[in-house]
Scaffold this motif. Structure first.
Motif, PDB file in Angstrom:
ATOM      1  N   ALA A 243       5.712   3.989   1.656  1.00 52.75           N
ATOM      2  CA  ALA A 243       6.382   5.116   2.307  1.00 52.75           C
ATOM      3  C   ALA A 243       7.289   4.646   3.435  1.00 52.75           C
ATOM      4  CB  ALA A 243       5.334   6.097   2.847  1.00 52.75           C
ATOM      5  N   ALA A 244       6.863   3.561   4.135  1.00 53.07           N
ATOM      6  CA  ALA A 244       7.683   3.051   5.230  1.00 53.07           C
ATOM      7  C   ALA A 244       8.994   2.449   4.738  1.00 53.07           C
ATOM      8  CB  ALA A 244       6.900   1.999   6.015  1.00 53.07           C
TER       9      ALA A 244
ATOM     10  N   SER B 143       6.837  10.246   1.692  1.00 50.98           N
ATOM     11  CA  SER B 143       5.589  10.092   2.418  1.00 50.98           C
ATOM     12  C   SER B 143       4.499   9.518   1.516  1.00 50.98           C
ATOM     13  CB  SER B 143       5.149  11.459   2.958  1.00 50.98           C
ATOM     14  OG  SER B 143       4.828  12.325   1.879  1.00 50.98           O
ATOM     15  N   PRO B 144       3.399   9.030   2.125  1.00 54.67           N
ATOM     16  CA  PRO B 144       2.279   8.546   1.297  1.00 54.67           C
ATOM     17  C   PRO B 144       1.699   9.631   0.385  1.00 54.67           C
ATOM     18  CG  PRO B 144       2.068   7.758   3.571  1.00 54.67           C
ATOM     19  CD  PRO B 144       3.201   8.730   3.567  1.00 54.67           C
ATOM     20  N   LYS B 145       1.661  10.891   0.879  1.00 55.66           N
ATOM     21  CA  LYS B 145       1.162  11.984   0.037  1.00 55.66           C
ATOM     22  C   LYS B 145       2.051  12.186  -1.180  1.00 55.66           C
ATOM     23  CE  LYS B 145      -2.463  13.482   2.315  1.00 55.66           C
ATOM     24  NZ  LYS B 145      -3.813  13.532   1.702  1.00 55.66           N
TER      25      LYS B 145
ATOM     26  N   SER C 232       0.844  -1.187   0.000  1.00 59.10           N
ATOM     27  CA  SER C 232       0.000   0.000   0.000  1.00 59.10           C
ATOM     28  C   SER C 232       0.882   1.240   0.000  1.00 59.10           C
ATOM     29  CB  SER C 232      -0.906  -0.008   1.240  1.00 59.10           C
ATOM     30  OG  SER C 232      -0.115   0.101   2.412  1.00 59.10           O
TER      31      SER C 232
ATOM     32  N   ARG D 252       1.088   3.489   2.320  1.00 59.26           N
ATOM     33  CA  ARG D 252       1.738   3.621   3.620  1.00 59.26           C
ATOM     34  C   ARG D 252       2.915   2.658   3.753  1.00 59.26           C
ATOM     35  NH1 ARG D 252      -0.746   6.577   7.458  1.00 59.26           N
ATOM     36  NH2 ARG D 252      -2.846   7.370   7.011  1.00 59.26           N
ATOM     37  N   GLN D 253       2.724   1.426   3.279  1.00 60.37           N
ATOM     38  CA  GLN D 253       3.828   0.467   3.331  1.00 60.37           C
ATOM     39  C   GLN D 253       4.969   0.888   2.420  1.00 60.37           C
ATOM     40  OE1 GLN D 253       1.598  -3.000   2.207  1.00 60.37           O
ATOM     41  NE2 GLN D 253       1.167  -3.604   4.322  1.00 60.37           N
TER      42      GLN D 253
END
Length: 284
Positions: free
Chosen positions: A37-38, A43-45, A32, A34-35
């Motif tokens: 970005a991690a 960042s997710p944005k 995803s 978020r994943q």
């Protein structure tokens, strides 16, 4: 698989190709936003803007996503370079690239580029208003003087143009035919001089084929590139019996189609991009 939003219609085809391939690579990874970005510095944005075609991803982001998907970053960086040229041409300036970290998730409206013009406009307007109040009362005839000078210059130019046109019309057919013939004869010569000419002098040296234009064996070339390296590849494609069109040093659709056929024949990844493996296949 993610359901992606439709890309903007005005997006350049080369930028669209990069975004679509990055979307497929992200879907293939199963991560995803978020994943993703991690596992990266963005960042997710930021990833949402990159994969939505609203912002050009930096080379580091493209390389990171390629490594997560188990792909060779070289081909993806070449696609990103071509997309960056198209992005810069569309905006008339160097392509804007997001930087990693907390600042990447900030709204675009708060960037310095969006806020700095406003005080400059207000300052210029205040200065203009002050100057108009002081100059308007003391020089009422200056604008009339400027208008008279401009009118005089325009009249002189009009008269000069009329005189020149009359002289040319009265010069006779014999005097006008020679310049026209000379210009017509020089037009093909000038056009031929402006276009680069490449000659294929194919020979085999130390077990490898060379066309005598560029000795490179690792330059990354893709659709939109131009130069002697492209002409070298076109000569080698023609030597292999695959027509790339003209030997003009321009990587266009015909050259890309020829590269794909050569890659398919050599058992390589068929992506239309010339890298070290494709050079090796063309020179052996």
């Amino acid at each position: 698989m993610s359901r992606w939003a439709v890309l903007p219609a005005e997006l350049d085809p080369r930028v669209r190709q990069l975004v679509v391939r990055l979307r497929r690579l992200k879907d293939h990874s199963g991560l995803s936003l978020r994943q993703l970005a991690a596992r990266t510095e963005y960042s997710p944005k930021s990833w949402e803007r990159y994969l939505g075609g609203r912002s050009l991803p930096p080379p580091q982001a493209v390389e990171a996503l390629a490594r997560i998907g188990g792909e060779d970053p070289t081909r993806w960086l070449a696609l990103r370079e071509v997309a960056a040229e198209a992005w810069g041409n569309r905006r008339g300036e160097a392509p804007a690239v997001d930087t990693p970290g907390p600042e990447a998730a900030m709204p675009e409206a708060t960037t310095p580029e969006a806020t700095t013009p406003e005080p400059e406009i207000l300052t210029a307007g205040a200065r203009t208003a002050a100057e108009s109040r002081t100059d308007g009362a003391r020089s009422p005839t200056r604008s009339l003087r400027v208008a008279l000078v401009a009118g005089t210059v325009a009249l002189v130019l009009a008269v000069s143009s009329t005189v020149l046109l009359t002289v040319r019309l009265l010069g006779g057919a014999g005097e006008t035919a020679a310049p026209l013939a000379a210009s017509a004869a020089s037009a093909p010569a000038s056009s031929s001089q402006s276009a680069p000419a490449y000659a294929c002098r194919v020979e085999r040296v130390d077990g490898r084929w060379y066309a005598g234009i560029s000795p490179t064996r690792g330059a990354v070339l893709a659709n939109g590139h131009a130069g002697p390296e492209v002409a070298e590849a076109q000569c080698l494609l023609r030597r292999a019996g695959i027509s790339p069109g003209g030997i003009d040093g321009i990587f266009g659709p015909l050259t890309e189609a020829a590269v794909r056929r050569a890659q398919q024949r050599a058992g390589l990844v068929v992506d239309g991009i010339i890298g070290p493996h494709t050079w090796k296949a063309l020179r052996r």
